[in-house]
Design a protein around this motif. Structure first.
Motif, short mmCIF file in Angstrom:
data_model
loop_
_atom_site.label_atom_id
_atom_site.label_comp_id
_atom_site.label_asym_id
_atom_site.label_seq_id
_atom_site.Cartn_x
_atom_site.Cartn_y
_atom_site.Cartn_z
N UNK A 76 0.96 -1.05 -0.05
CA UNK A 76 -0.10 0.04 0.08
C UNK A 76 0.80 1.24 -0.02
N UNK A 77 0.37 2.37 -0.62
CA UNK A 77 0.97 3.57 -0.57
C UNK A 77 0.00 4.55 -0.47
N UNK A 78 0.26 5.75 0.47
CA UNK A 78 -0.35 6.68 0.81
C UNK A 78 0.03 7.93 0.26
N UNK A 79 -0.98 8.88 0.19
CA UNK A 79 -0.68 10.34 -0.51
C UNK A 79 -0.66 11.34 0.54
N UNK A 88 -8.72 3.83 -2.31
CA UNK A 88 -9.60 4.04 -1.49
C UNK A 88 -9.03 5.45 -0.80
N UNK A 89 -10.03 6.17 -0.31
CA UNK A 89 -10.01 7.27 0.75
C UNK A 89 -10.16 7.08 1.96
N UNK A 90 -9.34 7.43 2.95
CA UNK A 90 -9.70 7.26 4.27
C UNK A 90 -9.91 8.54 4.88
N UNK A 91 -10.78 8.60 5.76
CA UNK A 91 -11.40 10.00 6.30
C UNK A 91 -11.19 9.90 7.90
N UNK A 92 -10.53 11.06 8.34
CA UNK A 92 -10.11 10.84 9.90
C UNK A 92 -10.57 12.26 10.53
N UNK A 93 -10.95 12.28 11.64
CA UNK A 93 -11.34 13.73 12.42
C UNK A 93 -10.25 13.85 13.43
N UNK A 151 -8.44 13.88 4.93
CA UNK A 151 -8.65 12.72 3.96
C UNK A 151 -7.08 12.45 3.35
N UNK A 152 -6.97 11.23 3.26
CA UNK A 152 -5.76 10.67 2.45
C UNK A 152 -5.95 9.58 1.44
N UNK A 153 -5.68 9.64 0.45
CA UNK A 153 -5.60 8.46 -0.64
C UNK A 153 -4.87 7.48 -0.25
N UNK A 154 -5.38 6.44 -0.59
CA UNK A 154 -4.42 4.91 -0.42
C UNK A 154 -4.44 4.24 -1.54
N UNK A 155 -3.28 3.60 -2.39
CA UNK A 155 -3.04 2.82 -3.38
C UNK A 155 -2.99 1.29 -2.78
N UNK A 156 -3.58 0.30 -3.31
CA UNK A 156 -3.17 -1.02 -3.02
C UNK A 156 -2.97 -2.00 -3.91
N UNK A 157 -2.23 -3.10 -3.86
CA UNK A 157 -2.38 -4.14 -4.76
C UNK A 157 -1.66 -5.44 -3.96
#
Length: 666
Positions: free
Chosen positions: A519-522, A572-577, A587-593
Motif C-alpha cells: 500500500x502507498x499513501x498520499x 480508497x480514501x480514508x477519512x479522519x477527524x 482525507x488521505x488517498x491509499x493505493x493498494x495491490x
C-alpha cells in the motif's frame, strides 16, 4: 489593531503585545509566569519558570535592539531574578539540581543577562547577583545533559559565569564544543544528536546558539578560533533554509516542537547578526518577518497568549512535557529585535524568497531531501530519504514527524495515536493479515542516476520494512515507537520531483509470506469545512473507461492528487477527524495491490486550489529505466538499479543496475 508583521516597527508592536499579555499571570514577586491551561507533564513549577525565562528572551532582545531599557520592560524580570534564585523564597524557581528542565531555562537567563548586562545584571544588588551565580553554578560539572542541542545550554551558562568570575569549568565548555563538532554532518547541516534528527532545531539551536555565544563577554578567546567556520556553516545552511519556507511564511511542517512556531525565524536573524555573505540581507529580512507574520495572523489567542498548538490550540502537537509557558520559545524568532533600527538589515533592498520569482528545485544532501517549490502557489514540498530520528539499521517505528516520505509547508502528517503504529499518509508499506502496516526507519539513503537535473530533483532510499509489536511503555519525544520487529520485505523508493508533482518509483523485494498487500499513501489534506474527493483517470485513459486507480482531494486552499501509474489495482480514501492542527476533517488517498516482487509507479500532486497542473506519465522500460513525461513537455529518465552496500554517516550509495534482474512487465 493589525497583527501583520512586515516591518521592524510592526515586529516591535507585536512583541510588546505578547509581553503585555503575560503580565497578569506573573506572580507577585515577579519570578513565575504561570499561564492559564492544563499544566505540562513537568508540573506547574516548571511551567512558571518557562513562562519567565522564555518571555525574558523577547524582552531582552527588545532592550538590546533599543540600546537601553526604559525600566518597565526589564524591571519585573529583575525582581523575578531576586525571588526566583532565592532558595528560601516561596516563589523560588525549581533548581537545576532538582529538575533537568531548569538547565534549559538557565541558558535563556544566561544569554539575556549577558546581552542586557548594563540594564539587568548591573542593576542587581550584590546579594541577588550572588544568588544568580549560585543558581547557575549548579550546572558546572553536570554530566547528565543528554547528547543533543542541550550541550549549548551548559555552554551558555558556564560562559556567563566565566564572565562574572563565577564557578565554571573550562573543560565543560571545551567538551561541549567538541560534541557540537561530532554532530556536524556536511554542507552547513548538523544532526540534533547521534540519530538522523534533522529538523528546526538545526536552525533555532545548532546555529542560533553559536552565533549568540560568540558575542558573550566570556566567550571571546574561545569563539575566535572557530568564528569563521561557524559563520561559513551558518551561511551554507541558510542557502538551503530559504528554500524551506512557503511564500505565505509557513515553515516546513516537519520535526518535533512545532508549538514553537515562529522560532523558525531565528536562524535568519542569526544570519543577519553574523553578516553571512551568501544570502542577501533583504532575503534574510523577508524570511524572518514572513515566518513571524504567518503566525501573527492566527496567534495570539483572544487573551493575547501563545497556546499549545499551531494556528490554534491543538495539544496533541506538543510533547508530553510541554506546559503553558513552553510555546514562548517562539521568542527565538524575535531575535531580529536585537538588531537596532539603524542595522543594515532593515534598510537593505527587499529580496524575495527564491521560489517567489520562479519554480525551484534543490537537493539537500545531509537530511536526504529533494525539494520542489512552486511560484504559483508558494508551496514547498520535499521528498524525505535520509531523516527518521533513528540510527541507520534501526528497527523501531516510524515517527510521523520524521520518517514520512514527504513533507510540505501546506500539509501536516497525521498525528493521531494510530499514526505512530500504522503509517498511512506519505508511506509505502506492506500490510499483514491483521492489518498491521510496516515501518521504514533505519533506511539507507541511495544515489540515483537521472537525466537533466534542471528538470527534476531526485532522492531515494532502501528500507528493510518491518512490522512492529510496540512495547507497552513508550516515550514519543521524536523517535518512533519501540518494540519487537518482524521482517516484512525490502522496499526501494525513488522520488522524482518536478513542480507540483512527484513521481514515486517503488521496488518490492522478498515480501514476507505474511504480507497481504502493498500500500502507498498520499498527502493528508485537512480542512474544517470538509475535504472533497473524486476519482481521477490515469493519464492517457479514455473518459469512458472504468475508474482508474487514483483520487483528487480538495480543501478550501489546496488540492492533492494520488495516481497509480503502474502496478496498482485498487484505491480508497480514508477519512479522519481531528488528526492534524490544520482542520477538523482530514482525507488521505491509499493505493493498494497484491505484494508481488517488482516495480511500481505512482504520482503525487500538491498545489494551491485549482493550481494543480496535469499529471505526468511514466513508462517503465524492460531495460530498467523509467521515462517520465511532465505536462510542460519536459522529461526525465531514471536509471533504475539495485541493492547498495552498507553506508556510514548517511552517505548516499549509488544504485547499481546489475543488482536487480527482475524484468519489468507491461
Amino acid at each position: 489593531m493589525s497583527n501583520r508583521v512586515r516591518t521592524r516597527a510592526e515586529l516591535v508592536a507585536f512583541t510588546d503585545r505578547l509581553l503585555a499579555a503575560v503580565e497578569p499571570y506573573r506572580s507577585p514577586a515577579g519570578s513565575l509566569i504561570t499561564l492559564p491551561g492544563t499544566p505540562g507533564g513537568y508540573g506547574t513549577a516548571v511551567d512558571g519558570l518557562e513562562g519567565f525565562a522564555r518571555t525574558l528572551l523577547a524582552a531582552g532582545f527588545r532592550a538590546a535592539g533599543d540600546g537601553h531599557d526604559d525600566g518597565a520592560r526589564l524591571e519585573p524580570y529583575a525582581r523575578g531574578l531576586a525571588a526566583g534564585t532565592d532558595p528560601h523564597h516561596p516563589q523560588r524557581w525549581v533548581r537545576p539540581t532538582e529538575h533537568p528542565q531548569a538547565k534549559v531555562e538557565a541558558a535563556s537567563l544566561a544569554l539575556i543577562l549577558d546581552l542586557t548586562r548594563p540594564w539587568l545584571w548591573d542593576s542587581l544588588d550584590a546579594r541577588t547577583q550572588e544568588q544568580v551565580v549560585d543558581y547557575l553554578a549548579e550546572v558546572v560539572g553536570d554530566e547528565t545533559y543528554p547528547r543533543c542541542n542541550w550541550l549549548w545550554f551548559r555552554i551558555a551558562v558556564e560562559t556567563f559565569l566565566r564572565s562574572v568570575d563565577g564557578p565554571h569549568r573550562l573543560s565543560d565548555i571545551q567538551d561541549d564544543l567538541a560534541l557540537h563538532e561530532e554532530f556536524y554532518e556536511r554542507e552547513g547541516w548538523y544532526r540534533d544528536g547521534d540519530e538522523r534528527s534533522y529538523d528546526h532545531y538545526i536552525g533555532w539551536a545548532m546555529h542560533l546558539y553559536p552565533t549568540l555565544w560568540a558575542r558573550m563577554a566570556g566567550a571571546e578567546d574561545l569563539a575566535a578560533p572557530r568564528a569563521e567556520v561557524d559563520r561559513e556553516r551558518l551561511d551554507r545552511f541558510l542557502t538551503d533554509a530559504v528554500h524551506l519556507i512557503g511564500t505565505d511564511g509557513a515553515p516546513l511542517i516537519q520535526g518535533r516542537s512545532l508549538i514553537y512556531r515562529f522560532a523558525a525565524a531565528g536562524p535568519f536573524w542569526a544570519g543577519a547578526l553574523a553578516q553571512v555573505p551568501s544570502v542577501p540581507l533583504g532575503t534574510l529580512r523577508r524570511a524572518g518577518l514572513a515566518v513571524v507574520d504567518h503566525f501573527a495572523a492566527h496567534v495570539p489567542n483572544e487573551r493575547g497568549l501563545l497556546d499549545l498548538g499551531w494556528h490554534r490550540p491543538w495539544r496533541a502537537l506538543a510533547q508530553s512535557y510541554s506546559g503553558t509557558g513552553s510555546p514562548y520559545w517562539a521568542s527565538k524568532g524575535l531575535l531580529g529585535l536585537a538588531l537596532p533600527a539603524d542595522h543594515p538589515v532593515w534598510s537593505a533592498p527587499e529580496h524575495p524568497l527564491p521560489h517567489e520569482e520562479s519554480d525551484t528545485l534543490r537537493t539537500i544532501a545531509a537530511p536526504g531531501w529533494a525539494v520542489s517549490a512552486t511560484a504559483a502557489d508558494g508551496v514547498v514540498r520535499l521528498a524525505n530519504h535520509g531523516t527518521d530520528h533513528a540510527l541507520p539499521g534501526s528497527t523501531g517505528g516510524d515517527s510521523p514527524l520524521y520518517a514520512r516520505l514527504a513533507y510540505s509547508t501546506a500539509t501536516f502528517p497525521m498525528l493521531h495515536a494510530d499514526a505512530w503504529q500504522n503509517p498511512a499518509d506519505q508511506s509505502v508499506v506492506l500490510t499483514d493479515g491483521s492489518g498491521r502496516r510496516s515501518h521504514r526507519s533505519g533506511m539507507t539513503a541511495l544515489e540515483v542516476d537521472a537525466s537533466d537535473s534542471t528538470v527534476a530533483t531526485v532522492a531515494a532510499s532502501r528500507a528493510n520494512a518491518h512490522w512492529l509489536r510496540p512495547a507497552e511503555q513508550q516515550q514519543l519525544h521524536g523517535s518512533g515507537a519501540q518494540g519487537e520487529a518482524t521482517d516484512a520485505g525490502t522496499i526501494t523508493t525513488i522520488s522524482v520531483l518536478h513542480g507540483a508533482w512527484e513521481v514515486r518509483l517503488i521496488h518490492l523485494e522478498s515480501p514476507a509470506p505474511e504480507a497481504s498487500a502493498l500500500e502507498a499513501g498520499g498527502w493528508a489534506l485537512s480542512d474544517d469545512s470538509g475535504v472533497q474527493t473524486q476519482a481521477l483517470p490515469t493519464p492517457g485513459q479514455s473518459a469512458d473507461a472504468p475508474p482508474a486507480v487514483g483520487n483528487l482531494l480538495r480543501s478550501t486552499a489546496h488540492e492533492a492528487a494520488l495516481l497509480g501509474l503502474h502496478g496498482w489495482t485498487a484505491h480508497r480514501t480514508e477519512h479522519h477527524d481531528d488528526v492534524t492542527p490544520l482542520g477538523a476533517h482530514t482525507c488521505v488517498g491509499i493505493l493498494s495491490t497484491a505484494p508481488a516482487p517488482g516495480w511500481y509507479a505512482l504520482a503525487l500532486g500538491l498545489a494551491g486550489s485549482d493550481q494543480l497542473p496535469p499529471p505526468p506519465s511514466v513508462r517503465l522500460e524492460p531495460s530498467l529505466t523509467a521515462r517520465i513525461e511532465w505536462a510542460d513537455g519536459s522529461g526525465t529518465t531514471v536509471d533504475l538499479g539495485g541493492a547498495p552496500t552498507d553506508t556510514t554517516k548517511n552517505t548516499p550509495t549509488p544504485i547499481r543496475a546489475r543488482d536487480l534482474k527482475e524484468r519489468i512487465t507491461q
